[in-house]
Enzyme design. Structure first.
Site, PDB file in Angstrom:
ATOM      1  N   GLU A   1       0.874  -0.621   0.044  1.00  0.00           N
ATOM      2  CA  GLU A   1       0.101  -0.231  -0.263  1.00  0.00           C
ATOM      3  C   GLU A   1       0.559   1.526   0.100  1.00  0.00           C
ATOM      4  O   GLU A   1       0.616   2.381  -0.737  1.00  0.00           O
ATOM      5  CB  GLU A   1      -0.877  -0.188   1.287  1.00  0.00           C
ATOM      6  CG  GLU A   1      -2.264  -1.316   1.463  1.00  0.00           C
ATOM      7  CD  GLU A   1      -2.776  -0.789   0.166  1.00  0.00           C
ATOM      8  OE1 GLU A   1      -3.717   0.246   0.180  1.00  0.00           O
ATOM      9  OE2 GLU A   1      -3.393  -1.763  -0.306  1.00  0.00           O
TER      10      GLU A   1
ATOM     11  N   ASP B   1      -8.450   5.546  -8.499  1.00  0.00           N
ATOM     12  CA  ASP B   1      -8.853   4.672  -8.724  1.00  0.00           C
ATOM     13  C   ASP B   1     -10.388   4.902  -8.688  1.00  0.00           C
ATOM     14  O   ASP B   1     -10.900   3.876  -8.750  1.00  0.00           O
ATOM     15  CB  ASP B   1      -8.561   3.850  -7.537  1.00  0.00           C
ATOM     16  CG  ASP B   1      -8.591   4.021  -5.962  1.00  0.00           C
ATOM     17  OD1 ASP B   1      -9.050   5.333  -5.276  1.00  0.00           O
ATOM     18  OD2 ASP B   1      -8.191   3.434  -4.897  1.00  0.00           O
TER      19      ASP B   1
ATOM     20  N   THR C   1      -7.043   8.414  -0.510  1.00  0.00           N
ATOM     21  CA  THR C   1      -7.027   7.017   0.096  1.00  0.00           C
ATOM     22  C   THR C   1      -6.636   8.026   0.758  1.00  0.00           C
ATOM     23  O   THR C   1      -5.759   8.665   0.942  1.00  0.00           O
ATOM     24  CB  THR C   1      -6.170   6.419  -0.824  1.00  0.00           C
ATOM     25  OG1 THR C   1      -7.006   5.562  -2.037  1.00  0.00           O
ATOM     26  CG2 THR C   1      -5.485   5.078  -0.202  1.00  0.00           C
TER      27      THR C   1
END
Length: 253
Positions: free
Chosen positions: A38, A56, A61
């Site tokens: 990640e 995405d 995020t």
């Protein structure tokens, strides 16, 4: 990460923490493995302040496992943070905007001010506790319950947890529950008398198809690493561990 007791969470029923990825060294190993995928770093504790839009389709995020504004768990983290720190909380004002962008990739009402305030809030122990608690409640404990039903080793638990982090909870075909359901149709779990390696490879086969449907997941390094550990028969996730993720080499001693 703090342990579940510190977060007010109880252990998954029937599980002894020392045999799972729930606490201690196995938890640290699992979180470092996920962080290598990640965040390109083994130091998962530094990721509390992380935030960006990775393109995405899920908006921002952020945080230790990549909570997103588009799926609602980022808002869940901030709501918990506000409960832990009700006064002088810079992120409280973004809750209405986060509710509006839920289900979209939009930044409306957020933007650079939100990013800056997230970085500032990440210095607070209450924010770190909020992130830890949501990780346990929404991701880790459901994974451990599923792993218990399937009688999986720490390696299997890590494979389930990584899938839950990337695909999220739920029962649709592209969520963790749907992937597990389809895997159980391809191979018997150890609980059903099946071979663990065969079952875990079936799970990864299903997950591969799901990941290939998203542009952000064209590189399947994280699945290659998991297959490597299966082939090594390292079901205990015993260190030392050596692996490559997206071309970079990592090790845990």
């Amino acid at each position: 990460m703090v342990g579940l007791a510190a977060c007010g969470q109880s252990a998954a029923p029937g599980y002894q923490a020392k045999k799972t990825i729930q606490t201690g060294k196995l938890r640290a190993t699992t979180f470092a493995l996920v962080s290598s995928a990640e965040n390109s770093s083994l130091n998962y504790r530094q990721q509390y302040r992380y935030i960006e839009d990775i393109g995405d389709g899920r908006g921002y995020t952020a945080g230790i496992i990549g909570f997103t504004s588009g799926t609602g768990d980022l808002r869940t983290v901030i709501r918990r943070y506000v409960r832990l720190k009700p006064h002088n909380n810079r992120l409280r004002k973004y809750l209405p905007a986060l509710r509006r962008v839920d289900g979209t990739a939009a930044h409306r009402g957020l933007g650079q001010h939100f990013v800056s305030d997230w970085h500032h809030a990440a210095k607070d122990i209450q924010m770190r506790h909020a992130q830890d608690a949501v990780v346990d409640q929404m991701y880790l404990l459901p994974v451990l319950r599923a792993a218990q039903k399937d009688d999986l080793s720490p390696l299997g638990q890590y494979i389930y947890y990584d899938a839950m982090v990337v695909h999220g909870p739920g029962q649709d075909a592209s969520s963790f529950g749907g992937i597990r359901r389809r895997a159980l149709k391809l191979a018997r779990s150890p609980k059903q008398g099946g071979n663990q390696a065969t079952y875990l490879k079936a799970f990864l086969k299903v997950r591969t198809r799901v990941m290939q449907q998203e542009k952000a997941h064209k590189d399947l390094s994280r699945l290659s690493v998991q297959r490597q550990f299966i082939n090594d028969k390292n079901y205990r996730l015993a260190r030392p561990l050596h692996w490559k993720m997206y071309g970079d080499s990592y090790q845990l001693k």
